[in-house]
Design a protein around this motif. Structure first.
Motif, PDB file in Angstrom:
ATOM      1  N   GLU A 145     -29.577  20.711  18.133  1.00  0.00           N
ATOM      2  CA  GLU A 145     -29.083  21.415  19.315  1.00  0.00           C
ATOM      3  C   GLU A 145     -29.791  22.759  19.466  1.00  0.00           C
ATOM      4  O   GLU A 145     -30.107  23.189  20.579  1.00  0.00           O
ATOM      5  N   TYR A 146     -30.060  23.416  18.346  1.00  0.00           N
ATOM      6  CA  TYR A 146     -30.774  24.694  18.388  1.00  0.00           C
ATOM      7  C   TYR A 146     -32.114  24.536  19.091  1.00  0.00           C
ATOM      8  O   TYR A 146     -32.496  25.354  19.933  1.00  0.00           O
ATOM      9  N   LYS A 147     -32.864  23.495  18.760  1.00  0.00           N
ATOM     10  CA  LYS A 147     -34.176  23.283  19.378  1.00  0.00           C
ATOM     11  C   LYS A 147     -34.052  23.073  20.882  1.00  0.00           C
ATOM     12  O   LYS A 147     -34.810  23.665  21.671  1.00  0.00           O
ATOM     13  N   TYR A 148     -33.097  22.231  21.285  1.00  0.00           N
ATOM     14  CA  TYR A 148     -32.926  21.974  22.716  1.00  0.00           C
ATOM     15  C   TYR A 148     -32.479  23.236  23.451  1.00  0.00           C
ATOM     16  O   TYR A 148     -32.986  23.548  24.530  1.00  0.00           O
ATOM     17  N   ARG A 149     -31.538  23.962  22.845  1.00  0.00           N
ATOM     18  CA  ARG A 149     -30.938  25.109  23.527  1.00  0.00           C
ATOM     19  C   ARG A 149     -31.860  26.330  23.551  1.00  0.00           C
ATOM     20  O   ARG A 149     -31.997  27.004  24.585  1.00  0.00           O
ATOM     21  N   GLU A 150     -32.509  26.611  22.413  1.00  0.00           N
ATOM     22  CA  GLU A 150     -33.245  27.864  22.277  1.00  0.00           C
ATOM     23  C   GLU A 150     -34.746  27.731  22.520  1.00  0.00           C
ATOM     24  O   GLU A 150     -35.385  28.685  22.956  1.00  0.00           O
ATOM     25  N   LEU A 151     -35.325  26.570  22.231  1.00  0.00           N
ATOM     26  CA  LEU A 151     -36.778  26.432  22.314  1.00  0.00           C
ATOM     27  C   LEU A 151     -37.242  25.654  23.543  1.00  0.00           C
ATOM     28  O   LEU A 151     -38.158  26.073  24.250  1.00  0.00           O
ATOM     29  N   LEU A 152     -36.617  24.493  23.782  1.00  0.00           N
ATOM     30  CA  LEU A 152     -36.993  23.712  24.966  1.00  0.00           C
ATOM     31  C   LEU A 152     -36.306  24.265  26.209  1.00  0.00           C
ATOM     32  O   LEU A 152     -36.961  24.548  27.213  1.00  0.00           O
ATOM     33  N   ALA A 153     -34.991  24.373  26.151  1.00  0.00           N
ATOM     34  CA  ALA A 153     -34.184  25.015  27.205  1.00  0.00           C
ATOM     35  C   ALA A 153     -34.611  24.552  28.596  1.00  0.00           C
ATOM     36  O   ALA A 153     -34.871  23.368  28.806  1.00  0.00           O
ATOM     37  N   ASP A 154     -34.671  25.473  29.531  1.00  0.00           N
ATOM     38  CA  ASP A 154     -35.103  25.150  30.894  1.00  0.00           C
ATOM     39  C   ASP A 154     -36.518  25.674  31.106  1.00  0.00           C
ATOM     40  O   ASP A 154     -36.789  26.476  32.006  1.00  0.00           O
ATOM     41  N   ASN A 155     -37.405  25.186  30.288  1.00  0.00           N
ATOM     42  CA  ASN A 155     -38.794  25.646  30.326  1.00  0.00           C
ATOM     43  C   ASN A 155     -39.723  24.552  30.847  1.00  0.00           C
ATOM     44  O   ASN A 155     -39.359  23.377  30.908  1.00  0.00           O
ATOM     45  N   THR A 156     -40.931  24.967  31.189  1.00  0.00           N
ATOM     46  CA  THR A 156     -41.969  24.042  31.631  1.00  0.00           C
ATOM     47  C   THR A 156     -43.157  24.157  30.689  1.00  0.00           C
ATOM     48  O   THR A 156     -43.573  25.264  30.331  1.00  0.00           O
ATOM     49  N   PHE A 157     -43.674  22.989  30.279  1.00  0.00           N
ATOM     50  CA  PHE A 157     -44.829  22.935  29.392  1.00  0.00           C
ATOM     51  C   PHE A 157     -45.913  22.112  30.080  1.00  0.00           C
ATOM     52  O   PHE A 157     -45.613  21.167  30.804  1.00  0.00           O
ATOM     53  N   ALA A 158     -47.155  22.462  29.835  1.00  0.00           N
ATOM     54  CA  ALA A 158     -48.257  21.723  30.462  1.00  0.00           C
ATOM     55  C   ALA A 158     -49.457  21.707  29.530  1.00  0.00           C
ATOM     56  O   ALA A 158     -49.644  22.618  28.712  1.00  0.00           O
ATOM     57  N   GLU A 159     -50.249  20.663  29.677  1.00  0.00           N
ATOM     58  CA  GLU A 159     -51.481  20.556  28.905  1.00  0.00           C
ATOM     59  C   GLU A 159     -52.490  19.774  29.728  1.00  0.00           C
ATOM     60  O   GLU A 159     -52.156  18.731  30.302  1.00  0.00           O
ATOM     61  N   ALA A 160     -53.709  20.307  29.799  1.00  0.00           N
ATOM     62  CA  ALA A 160     -54.771  19.660  30.573  1.00  0.00           C
ATOM     63  C   ALA A 160     -55.907  19.258  29.644  1.00  0.00           C
ATOM     64  O   ALA A 160     -56.398  20.076  28.861  1.00  0.00           O
ATOM     65  N   ARG A 161     -56.308  17.986  29.731  1.00  0.00           N
ATOM     66  CA  ARG A 161     -57.467  17.491  28.992  1.00  0.00           C
ATOM     67  C   ARG A 161     -58.350  16.716  29.968  1.00  0.00           C
ATOM     68  O   ARG A 161     -57.925  16.388  31.075  1.00  0.00           O
ATOM     69  N   GLU A 162     -59.540  16.415  29.521  1.00  0.00           N
ATOM     70  CA  GLU A 162     -60.480  15.756  30.423  1.00  0.00           C
ATOM     71  C   GLU A 162     -59.992  14.380  30.845  1.00  0.00           C
ATOM     72  O   GLU A 162     -60.111  13.987  32.002  1.00  0.00           O
ATOM     73  N   GLU A 163     -59.404  13.628  29.890  1.00  0.00           N
ATOM     74  CA  GLU A 163     -59.014  12.258  30.198  1.00  0.00           C
ATOM     75  C   GLU A 163     -57.605  12.158  30.769  1.00  0.00           C
ATOM     76  O   GLU A 163     -57.256  11.161  31.401  1.00  0.00           O
ATOM     77  N   SER A 164     -56.789  13.188  30.560  1.00  0.00           N
ATOM     78  CA  SER A 164     -55.416  13.140  31.055  1.00  0.00           C
ATOM     79  C   SER A 164     -54.773  14.510  30.924  1.00  0.00           C
ATOM     80  O   SER A 164     -55.186  15.341  30.114  1.00  0.00           O
TER      81      SER A 164
END
Length: 255
Positions: A145-164
């Motif tokens: 629950e700590y990870k979901y509440r404090e780290l992931l929460a209502d955040n946006t993550f993104a990653e760009a690579r050549e193939e995807s």
């Protein structure tokens, strides 16, 4: 529970920072501490078979179960390259069936968090207990629950690579313990990129809930650790490992 359809194609690409070798060494250490040095082991929620293959390399006879046909296809492609003798089964972990019992069941990379209902968690534990040898071992991890509440929460993550590339919009509801993440994927096809969208749901379970589910399922709770350590679970643990044992069978039952 069904997920990882479009994402299966690029899952291993974006998981290349996951320390599977380290996780495998840790799991093998736990298995050996519990007296399981060889024999038949089930990987429940095996995904693309990364951990399954490593455990097979370590000398265990492996079965892998997952409910994503796309993920299992990736696992079977790896099996064809390695030549490993691994049985893969397309099944839902809430109603899986085996031909006999196994010495141990493992479930890594937060597969258990995909069990959305508490009673379904109890049912998975019951099935695991049913298909374990007498005093067999169940080892699995959970995002906390700590990870979901404090780290992931209502955040946006993104990653760009050549193939995807991907965009991950996360939403955690503290009241229900449900974590939702909306994935937008851009997968290269020739000179263009095709867009895919998936939504995943996970649930946070407290350690007390897990212990209660184990009791209801008839299993024996053994221990819980902060991930990849022998230390107790902390309030700020992001991932924990749990060990349970089969309860109810005897060696005479097995014979």
């Amino acid at each position: 529970m069904e997920a990882y359809s479009s994402f299966a194609e690029v899952y291993d690409i974006f998981q290349d920072n996951v320390p599977y070798e380290e996780w495998c060494s840790y799991v093998i250490g736990l298995l050996r501490e519990q007296g399981v040095e060889n024999g038949l082991v089930l990987d429940l929620g095996c995904g693309t078979g990364s951990l399954t293959g490593l455990l097979a390399e370590a000398g265990y006879d492996m079965i892998g179960i997952d409910n994503s046909g796309e993920m299992l296809q990736m696992a079977m492609d790896k099996r064809a390259v390695s030549g490993q003798d691994i049985l893969y089964l397309l099944q839902d972990m809430r109603e899986f069936e085996l031909y006999g019992t196994v010495r141990a069941v493992v479930s890594i990379c937060d597969s258990m968090n995909y069990i959305m209902e508490y009673q379904d968690l109890v049912q998975v534990f019951r099935l695991v207990n049913n298909y374990l040898d007498p005093r067999g071992v169940f080892i699995f991890d959970l995002n906390t629950e700590y990870k979901y509440r404090e780290l992931l929460a209502d955040n946006t993550f993104a990653e760009a690579r050549e193939e995807s590339s991907f965009i991950w919009d996360n939403f955690y509801d503290e009241g229900s313990g449900i974590n939702e993440y909306d994935l937008t994927l851009f997968i290269r096809e020739g000179e263009l990129y095709r867009k895919y969208e998936e939504t995943h749901f996970q649930r946070a379970y407290s350690l007390d809930e897990v212990k209660r589910a184990a009791r209801e399922a008839g299993m024996e709770f053994v221990a819980a650790f902060d991930a990849c350590t022998s230390n107790p679970v902390r309030e700020d643990s992001e991932r924990i490992y749990i060990i349970m044992r089969e309860h109810g069978k005897t060696m005479r039952d097995e014979e």
